[in-house]
Design an enzyme around this catalytic site. Structure first.
Site, PDB file in Angstrom:
ATOM      1  N   HIS A  27       3.450   6.555  -6.969  1.00 27.89           N
ATOM      2  CA  HIS A  27       2.632   7.914  -7.190  1.00 27.89           C
ATOM      3  C   HIS A  27       3.645   9.417  -7.372  1.00 27.89           C
ATOM      4  O   HIS A  27       3.246   9.539  -8.312  1.00 27.89           O
ATOM      5  CB  HIS A  27       1.653   7.784  -6.698  1.00 27.89           C
ATOM      6  CG  HIS A  27       0.350   8.869  -6.731  1.00 27.89           C
ATOM      7  ND1 HIS A  27      -0.960   9.202  -6.818  1.00 27.89           N
ATOM      8  CD2 HIS A  27      -0.119   9.227  -8.254  1.00 27.89           C
ATOM      9  CE1 HIS A  27      -1.173   9.640  -7.430  1.00 27.89           C
ATOM     10  NE2 HIS A  27      -0.751  10.321  -8.675  1.00 27.89           N
TER      11      HIS A  27
ATOM     12  N   HIS B  92       1.955   4.981  -2.471  1.00 30.80           N
ATOM     13  CA  HIS B  92       2.209   6.459  -2.873  1.00 30.80           C
ATOM     14  C   HIS B  92       3.038   6.281  -3.501  1.00 30.80           C
ATOM     15  O   HIS B  92       3.406   7.333  -4.159  1.00 30.80           O
ATOM     16  CB  HIS B  92       1.659   6.352  -1.579  1.00 30.80           C
ATOM     17  CG  HIS B  92       0.678   6.287  -0.631  1.00 30.80           C
ATOM     18  ND1 HIS B  92      -0.671   6.893  -1.199  1.00 30.80           N
ATOM     19  CD2 HIS B  92       0.052   5.669   0.465  1.00 30.80           C
ATOM     20  CE1 HIS B  92      -1.664   7.366  -0.304  1.00 30.80           C
ATOM     21  NE2 HIS B  92      -1.695   6.024   0.440  1.00 30.80           N
TER      22      HIS B  92
ATOM     23  N   HIS C 263       0.743  -1.497   0.192  1.00 27.87           N
ATOM     24  CA  HIS C 263      -0.016  -0.244  -0.184  1.00 27.87           C
ATOM     25  C   HIS C 263       0.551   0.975  -0.189  1.00 27.87           C
ATOM     26  O   HIS C 263       0.770   2.085  -0.740  1.00 27.87           O
ATOM     27  CB  HIS C 263      -0.702   0.448   1.591  1.00 27.87           C
ATOM     28  CG  HIS C 263      -2.035   1.566   1.023  1.00 27.87           C
ATOM     29  ND1 HIS C 263      -3.040   1.094   1.582  1.00 27.87           N
ATOM     30  CD2 HIS C 263      -1.550   2.076   1.806  1.00 27.87           C
ATOM     31  CE1 HIS C 263      -3.647   2.155   0.888  1.00 27.87           C
ATOM     32  NE2 HIS C 263      -2.846   3.491   1.790  1.00 27.87           N
ATOM     33  N   GLU C 264       1.959   1.458   1.039  1.00 28.30           N
ATOM     34  CA  GLU C 264       2.734   2.775   1.294  1.00 28.30           C
ATOM     35  C   GLU C 264       3.396   2.427  -0.039  1.00 28.30           C
ATOM     36  O   GLU C 264       4.085   3.549  -0.173  1.00 28.30           O
ATOM     37  CB  GLU C 264       3.221   2.203   2.016  1.00 28.30           C
ATOM     38  CG  GLU C 264       2.823   2.427   3.741  1.00 28.30           C
ATOM     39  CD  GLU C 264       1.654   3.805   3.352  1.00 28.30           C
ATOM     40  OE1 GLU C 264       2.258   4.753   3.586  1.00 28.30           O
ATOM     41  OE2 GLU C 264       0.308   3.240   4.557  1.00 28.30           O
TER      42      GLU C 264
END
Length: 703
Positions: A490, A487, A483-484
């Protein structure tokens, strides 16, 4: 002069120190071997002995550098203000504003991270002062009418230097940020906005602080049989949480009723906060605070949010009730005389179902998820999708805030270096106990044609490796890591012209999409098979274990989604028209009756513990929105082949690369090739839930 034997021993010691797991990780990649070693045992072989400064910023060779940086920020800000308001301006107005934003963010973002992460008090204090200084500069900018009207004129009438769609979109975002402070309003209203914002800051801080306060009651109130479950201070029992994992049904119930009992002060803070937000929105020309919060979002209006939530609620009811029926049977079998299923039972039976249905226990799975194996899996996935690799970089003295940090260079096979990721993965005292992503420096195009590389920090709280084994992750930790990293990617893969909209600097309902999408990859058997290997034998995880693990992640997804829907609806109702139709608790009970399958528990006030109302006011729906969009992307582009390079490149080019530089609704519509209407979003979520249930049923038949 050393003898041959001495040189051999020295070489062995160096190898051991650099990779203490070489004895049992002989075939791991260099990336995996590094992350499976003890970071505090790594040697610094660089010839550069002097202090490089935090994040290789020379001014930060000591904490005093923060004072220098803030002074330089003030000077540079004044210079840019003069440029923006000058008739002789030679750059686009939006370029000047973005450099202004960049100069502020470089100090503020770095200082804010050091404030919460650095173990030294003198560093955190200096960083806090720097952060406060930047906040003061921003407040001053928000009252600079000459600067505002210079931007307004360009936005409304066009710049004297030709602009494109991205320039115009980002200029409007800057203008909206300006108007949040009410600078465009008459003097009386402008002062009212300033006072309301100040009041909201303090109300929010006090509400968040109070949301975690424990409850104290006399021990005589609790049955003697459950007192030992709670902390004791003298004759008082201290209830600091919900005891959701306790096998004692009575303890779960008592903790729920006591911890969530009404609190007049918290209710006052929440009511005043909602009132102030409504007044703020009205003063700024919005019907409600929800309308103000959703401006420039992907879903755009609170009416559309509620249409999405109502439509999803209709589709979920039957599916969620089936989940609750199964949990009710489990409770009846375990506690025949303890009454119907209640809210305090849900976390316990969800966790128990995973073990009962699929025999999934962390101790069985963790040996296959060493930190090194997981990082190797991420590297493999990112290479297949985007042609990039994660390369370990040496850390020079003074560059990091702790000894156990890894630094990664993100290298593209043709574009070269894309940016840096600092991995702050291990738990330590006074470190924030949450997994998160920090932007230290945003990417942007520089005036000389080069690109300012993004720099981010990924923060987790993993146990340090032991001498006998590397750090082993639970399945939940693996999901959080992916999940991290979503980020981080991105930030790394965005190539925006302006840092104001780089990477995660986009609307809230878009910002979580890349990270949620990465959870789909972390739950795909084909992806897991590429890296889940036993840390000692290096044997891959057996297919049976993989199937049980992936199915267990989806147990009771419908009821969990309904729970999040209830939170989202409550958040919208709180931020609609004011005053509320009754107390905050009355609104809660009404929302629960409509949107959640389990009834409200009398004399409880769960909303007074809901700290997300401060940071996500009117935006909590973004959790469901991001999941809906991620499921659309997964089903359309990656479900058939999660390692498809063509689709990965397209996803980067049409989504990640834009950051917030493209209107979010247009971004989504262009990529999905259809408008993200409530029906489209709900259909995608329900299909996702049904597909996961089919996977559960299939694995259960095999078991």
């Amino acid at each position: 002069m050393r003898t041959i034997m001495q040189r051999t021993i020295l070489k062995q010691l160096l190898n051991c120190n650099l990779n203490s797991t070489n004895l049992y990780f002989g075939t791991w990649s260099s990336l995996a071997a590094t992350f499976n070693s003890r970071p505090d045992r790594k040697l610094t072989l660089s010839l550069k002995k002097e202090n490089a400064g935090l994040f290789d910023v020379p001014e930060l060779q000591s904490y005093e550098g923060f004072y220098y940086l803030k002074e330089q920020c003030i000077l540079h800000t004044d210079k840019l203000i003069d440029e923006a308001t000058s008739e002789n301006r030679t750059r686009k107005m939006v370029e000047v504003f973005d450099e202004l934003s960049d100069s502020l963010c470089k100090v503020a973002d770095l200082a804010e991270f050091i404030r919460v992460a650095h173990p030294s008090a003198i560093y955190t204090q200096a960083a806090e002062i720097a952060s406060a200084t930047v906040s003061s500069i921003v407040e001053k900018l928000n009252t600079n009418s000459e600067l505002y009207y210079s931007l307004l004129n360009v936005t409304n009438n066009g710049d004297k230097i030709p602009t494109n769609k991205v320039d115009n979109h980002v200029a409007k975002l800057f203008l909206f940020d300006f108007e949040q402070s009410g600078i465009h309003l008459p003097e009386v209203e402008r002062h009212k906005v300033v006072n309301l914002n100040d009041a909201l800051l303090h109300l929010g801080q006090h509400f968040v602080a109070g949301s975690t306060n424990p409850r104290r009651i006399r021990k005589e109130v609790l049955p003697e049989s459950v007192r030992h479950i709670f902390s004791m201070e003298g004759d008082d029992v201290v209830v600091g949480g919900l005891c959701a994992d306790s096998a004692n049904s009575k303890a779960r119930e008592l903790a729920y009723r006591i911890y969530l009992q009404p609190d007049d002060h918290q209710d006052y803070l929440l009511t005043e906060m909602l009132k102030a937000r409504y007044e703020l929105a009205q003063t700024c020309g919005f019907p409600t605070y929800a309308h103000r919060a959703l401006k420039e979002s992907a879903i755009e209006t609170p009416e559309m949010v509620m249409e999405f939530l109502d439509c999803l609620s209709d589709g979920l009811k039957k599916r969620a009730k089936n989940d609750f029926h199964i949990m009710s049977e489990m409770k009846r079998n375990e506690y025949p005389s303890n009454g119907p299923l209640a809210p305090w039972d849900i976390p316990y039976f969800r966790k128990k179902a995973k073990k009962q249905m699929f025999n999934v226990q962390n101790s069985e799975y963790s040996p296959y998820f060493s930190l090194g194996a997981c990082m190797e899996g991420l590297d493999n996935l990112l290479h297949h999708l985007y042609g990039i690799n994660l390369v370990i970089k040496e850390i020079v003295p003074g560059e990091c805030w702790a000894q156990d940090i890894y630094k990664l260079a993100v290298m593209h096979e043709t574009e070269g270096l894309l940016g840096y990721i600092y991995c702050d993965f291990y738990e330590r005292s006074r470190k924030p106990n949450q997994d998160c992503h920090f932007t230290i420096q945003g990417g942007r195009m520089l005036s000389d044609g080069s690109y300012q590389l993004p720099i981010v920090v990924l923060m987790l709280n993993l146990p340090l490796p032991r001498w006998s084994s590397p750090t082993l992750l639970s399945p939940t930790m693996v999901d959080n890591l992916f999940h991290e990293m979503g980020h981080a990617m991105h930030s790394m893969l965005a190539r925006t012209h302006y840092q104001h909209v780089t990477g995660t600097r986009c609307s809230t309902d878009i910002a979580e999409v890349p990270s949620v999408l990465m959870e789909y990859f972390a739950s795909d058997i084909r992806v897991l098979k590429s890296f889940a290997r036993h840390f000692q034998t290096k044997e891959p995880m057996p297919d049976d274990m993989l199937q049980r693990l992936c199915a267990s992640k989806h147990v009771f997804t419908a009821s969990e989604t309904e729970h999040q829907l209830f939170y989202s609806a409550l958040d919208q109702l709180y931020h609609a028209r004011h005053p509320l139709n009754g107390s905050t608790t009355d609104v809660l009970a009404e929302a629960q009756a409509k949107y959640y399958s389990l009834p409200y528990v009398n004399n409880t006030a769960w909303q007074l513990r809901f700290s997300h109302l401060v940071g996500y006011g009117a935006k909590y729906y973004s959790y469901l929105m991001s999941r809906a969009l991620a499921s659309c992307i997964w089903q359309s582009y990656f479900e058939q082949d999660p390692l498809n390079r063509m689709q990965g490149e397209r996803y980067r080019r049409e989504c990640l690369a834009h950051g917030g530089g493209k209107p979010p609704r247009q971004l989504v519509a262009d990529f999905l090739q259809k408008q993200p209407t409530p029906d489209v979003l709900v259909d995608s979520l329900l299909k996702d839930i049904d597909d996961k249930q089919k996977q559960i049923d299939e694995v259960q038949r095999k078991c």
